[in-house]
Design an enzyme around this catalytic site. Structure first.
Site, PDB file in Angstrom:
ATOM      1  N   ASP A  85      -7.133  -1.286  -4.369  1.00 48.15           N
ATOM      2  CA  ASP A  85      -8.306  -0.928  -3.458  1.00 48.15           C
ATOM      3  C   ASP A  85      -8.926  -0.020  -4.141  1.00 48.15           C
ATOM      4  OD1 ASP A  85      -7.176  -2.742  -1.592  1.00 48.15           O
ATOM      5  OD2 ASP A  85      -5.788  -1.103  -0.917  1.00 48.15           O
TER       6      ASP A  85
ATOM      7  N   ASP B 184       0.863  -1.249   0.123  1.00 47.82           N
ATOM      8  CA  ASP B 184       0.085  -0.038  -0.021  1.00 47.82           C
ATOM      9  C   ASP B 184       0.875   1.314   0.103  1.00 47.82           C
ATOM     10  OD1 ASP B 184      -2.484  -1.533   0.186  1.00 47.82           O
ATOM     11  OD2 ASP B 184      -2.421  -1.716   2.308  1.00 47.82           O
TER      12      ASP B 184
END
Length: 206
Positions: free
Chosen positions: A178, A144
């Site tokens: 995401d 991430d």
């Protein structure tokens, strides 16, 4: 929408997602942050579990989670194929394609990144290291990097429980995969009637 057009969406999302993750993994140390704006940073973190960093306890928790994700991706793939076959609305096919691409992007991390990269703690990871990766197959961590601390500061004292605490809004760190999943879900919610026209008509008649 045709399956070919849906596939183009999937390929584009996967390319952007994986290129960004590989770049971060091979150029950043874990925890390294570059502040782009006051409200946006590139912050390298790794997610070992589910959304919000939740983990499944136990020796086989990570393996179970990865296998569950694989089964979910297979289900979404069938949903996409079936929707195209039934000539469903373009908004539905687009949404499913985005959700599928995002889910598959994170699956790639979980399945292969443990084998393909070194550990990023205190050093920049090497791709395909000679001594092997930081974990086995199916045990990789999701990369991430997108961080949007839109507001940071101390909450007023009058707020119950959290008054006076330091608070960050929006705190989660996420990635392109995401984002793709979120956009797909939001499209389904906003354009529900267009995405499921037959179901809505049947509900109106009953």
């Amino acid at each position: 929408m045709s399956l070919k057009k849906a596939s183009i969406i999937i390929v584009l999302v996967l390319l952007i997602d994986q290129i960004s993750k590989i770049y971060i993994k091979t150029n950043f140390v874990l925890g390294e942050e570059i502040r782009v704006f006051e409200w946006f940073s590139i912050l390298f973190v790794e997610n070992e579990g589910m959304a919000w960093g939740t983990k499944i306890p136990g020796e086989y928790g990570k393996l179970f989670l990865t296998l569950f994700r694989l089964a979910a991706v297979a289900g979404i793939a069938y949903w996409l194929w079936d929707s195209v076959k039934k000539k469903s609305s373009a908004i539905l096919v687009t949404s499913i394609a985005l959700i599928f691409a995002g889910a598959l992007g994170n699956i790639i991390d979980s399945v292969f990144y443990g084998v393909a990269f070194e550990e990023s703690y205190r050093n920049v990871a090497e791709f395909l290291p000679a001594d092997g990766g930081y974990a086995g197959l199916f045990h990789g961590k999701v990369v991430d990097m997108l961080y949007f601390p839109l507001w940071e500061g101390y909450l007023p004292e009058w707020i119950p429980f959290w008054g006076g605490d330091f608070f960050t809004f929006f705190e989660p760190v996420f990635n392109i995969a995401d984002t793709s999943i979120s956009v797909g879900v939001i499209l389904l919610l906003l354009f529900n009637k267009k995405a499921f026209p037959k179901e809505n008509k049947e509900e109106g008649k009953s």
